[in-house]
Design a protein around this motif. Structure first.
Motif, mmCIF file in Angstrom:
data_model
loop_
_atom_site.group_PDB
_atom_site.id
_atom_site.type_symbol
_atom_site.label_atom_id
_atom_site.label_comp_id
_atom_site.label_asym_id
_atom_site.label_seq_id
_atom_site.Cartn_x
_atom_site.Cartn_y
_atom_site.Cartn_z
ATOM 1 N N LEU A 289 -6.781 -18.012 -5.238
ATOM 2 C CA LEU A 289 -6.061 -19.241 -5.556
ATOM 3 C C LEU A 289 -5.675 -19.896 -4.237
ATOM 4 O O LEU A 289 -4.904 -19.324 -3.464
ATOM 5 N N SER A 290 -6.221 -21.077 -3.958
ATOM 6 C CA SER A 290 -5.977 -21.764 -2.690
ATOM 7 C C SER A 290 -4.967 -22.888 -2.865
ATOM 8 O O SER A 290 -5.037 -23.661 -3.829
ATOM 9 N N TYR B 6 -2.408 -19.782 1.419
ATOM 10 C CA TYR B 6 -1.848 -21.096 1.722
ATOM 11 C C TYR B 6 -2.456 -21.544 3.047
ATOM 12 O O TYR B 6 -2.127 -21.018 4.109
ATOM 13 N N TRP B 7 -3.387 -22.480 2.959
ATOM 14 C CA TRP B 7 -4.125 -22.948 4.137
ATOM 15 C C TRP B 7 -3.308 -24.051 4.808
ATOM 16 O O TRP B 7 -3.442 -25.224 4.475
ATOM 17 N N GLY B 8 -2.472 -23.657 5.764
ATOM 18 C CA GLY B 8 -1.454 -24.575 6.261
ATOM 19 C C GLY B 8 -1.748 -25.275 7.572
ATOM 20 O O GLY B 8 -0.905 -26.031 8.057
ATOM 21 N N MET C 239 -11.011 -20.202 7.874
ATOM 22 C CA MET C 239 -10.722 -20.412 6.453
ATOM 23 C C MET C 239 -12.002 -20.342 5.622
ATOM 24 O O MET C 239 -12.056 -19.671 4.587
ATOM 25 N N LEU C 240 -13.051 -21.006 6.084
ATOM 26 C CA LEU C 240 -14.320 -21.017 5.350
ATOM 27 C C LEU C 240 -14.936 -19.631 5.287
ATOM 28 O O LEU C 240 -15.478 -19.212 4.257
ATOM 29 N N GLU D 132 0.130 -23.267 -13.181
ATOM 30 C CA GLU D 132 -0.996 -23.707 -13.991
ATOM 31 C C GLU D 132 -2.246 -22.883 -13.701
ATOM 32 O O GLU D 132 -2.977 -22.446 -14.597
ATOM 33 N N LYS D 133 -2.496 -22.637 -12.405
ATOM 34 C CA LYS D 133 -3.670 -21.848 -12.015
ATOM 35 C C LYS D 133 -3.495 -20.392 -12.430
ATOM 36 O O LYS D 133 -4.470 -19.744 -12.877
ATOM 37 N N LEU D 134 -2.292 -19.852 -12.304
ATOM 38 C CA LEU D 134 -2.065 -18.459 -12.691
ATOM 39 C C LEU D 134 -2.204 -18.256 -14.194
ATOM 40 O O LEU D 134 -2.609 -17.172 -14.643
#
Length: 288
Positions: free
Chosen positions: A266-267, A239-241, A251-252, A282-284
């Motif tokens: 999964l981001s 979770y990029w908060g 992050m990169l 949905e992604k899972l």
């Protein structure tokens, strides 16, 4: 293949192995690719006899695929030959370990693989004892016990002085991270942001087991702390908060590391919060 031709190839493999000429390696590598199991077996055996004479990288590169050969005796002789190459065959340890414990493998192949592993690991230990290691931080030459201690703890070489400094830095960092976990999810997990809380509660509601903020080593010598890891999916969730420049650089780098190691990532981002449940599930679903 014609019987006479097959016989000539078998005899050629034996001759090349017995003559001890490293120049024969290229021809033996070609023989390992022929569609006759007995030729491949004898070629693997001959390559093993050239250990210490022929180019180790080329020899190991030819032998390692034979551990997956359809014929058990080809696998057997490939394992024996790899053991002869010692530390040069270190890259084959994963395949050899699989072979050593495989319940569907022949007993004699389990045994050959275990012996090859012992030979490669012992050769590696001997080489490491001979090598000079220096502290990653200050550059001083390490004693053997310093190298062993720091590699075991951090997967990096540090002298005792720098080891203590790194240990304190790591402990202070861990303490800082724990203090930032001031939001409690419904299942009792303490997290660092409201977005992470939502993810915890979604996973808990869906009865999906997760591990939060644990250290994982996905690359030799480098550990990461994913926000979430889902063992049953083998998926990492981040979770990029935050929106600072330093955070985005980190992050990169982290995203690149996941990609390089072929990990499922999964981001999720703060803008996803209104639909975070739908997006997450949905992604899972792609990984079920």
């Amino acid at each position: 293949m014609d019987k006479n031709l097959e016989k000539r190839f078998r005899e050629r493999a034996v001759t090349l192995g017995n003559c001890g000429d490293p120049a024969g390696l290229a021809e033996l590598i070609d023989l390992t690719r022929l569609p006759v199991a007995n030729v491949r077996r004898l070629a693997a055996s001959a390559i093993g006899k050239l250990a210490g004479l022929a180019d180790g990288r080329d020899a190991v590169a030819a032998l390692q695929p034979l551990l997956q050969d359809a014929f058990p005796q080809v696998r057997q002789y490939a394992a024996k030959a790899l053991g002869a190459y010692g530390i040069q065959a270190k890259c084959a340890l994963v395949d050899l370990r699989d072979m050593a414990i495989s319940p569907v493998e022949k007993d004699y192949n389990n045994t050959c693989a275990k012996l090859a592993i012992e030979l490669i690991e012992e050769a590696t230990r001997i080489e490491e004892r001979k090598a000079e290691h220096c502290c990653q931080r200050c550059g001083v030459k390490l004693e053997a016990d310093e190298f062993t201690r720091s590699k075991k703890a951090f997967q990096r070489p540090f002298c005792n002085y720098c080891f203590d400094e790194v240990f304190i830095e790591r402990r202070n960092f861990e303490t800082k991270v724990q203090l930032q976990k001031n939001i409690r999810a419904k299942d009792g997990t303490w997290v660092q942001s409201d977005g992470e809380r939502l993810i915890c509660e979604i996973l808990n509601t869906e009865k999906i087991h997760y591990r939060y903020d644990e250290r994982f080593r996905i690359l030799d010598g480098y550990a990461i702390r994913p926000d979430f890891y889902l063992p049953e999916f083998d998926v990492y969730i981040e979770y990029w908060g935050m929106d600072t420049a330093d955070y985005k650089i980190g992050m990169l780098k982290k995203q690149q590391l996941y990609q390089q190691q072929g990990k499922r990532l999964l981001s999720l981002y703060p803008d996803d919060k209104p639909r975070i449940r739908h997006m997450l599930l949905e992604k899972l679903a792609k990984y079920k």
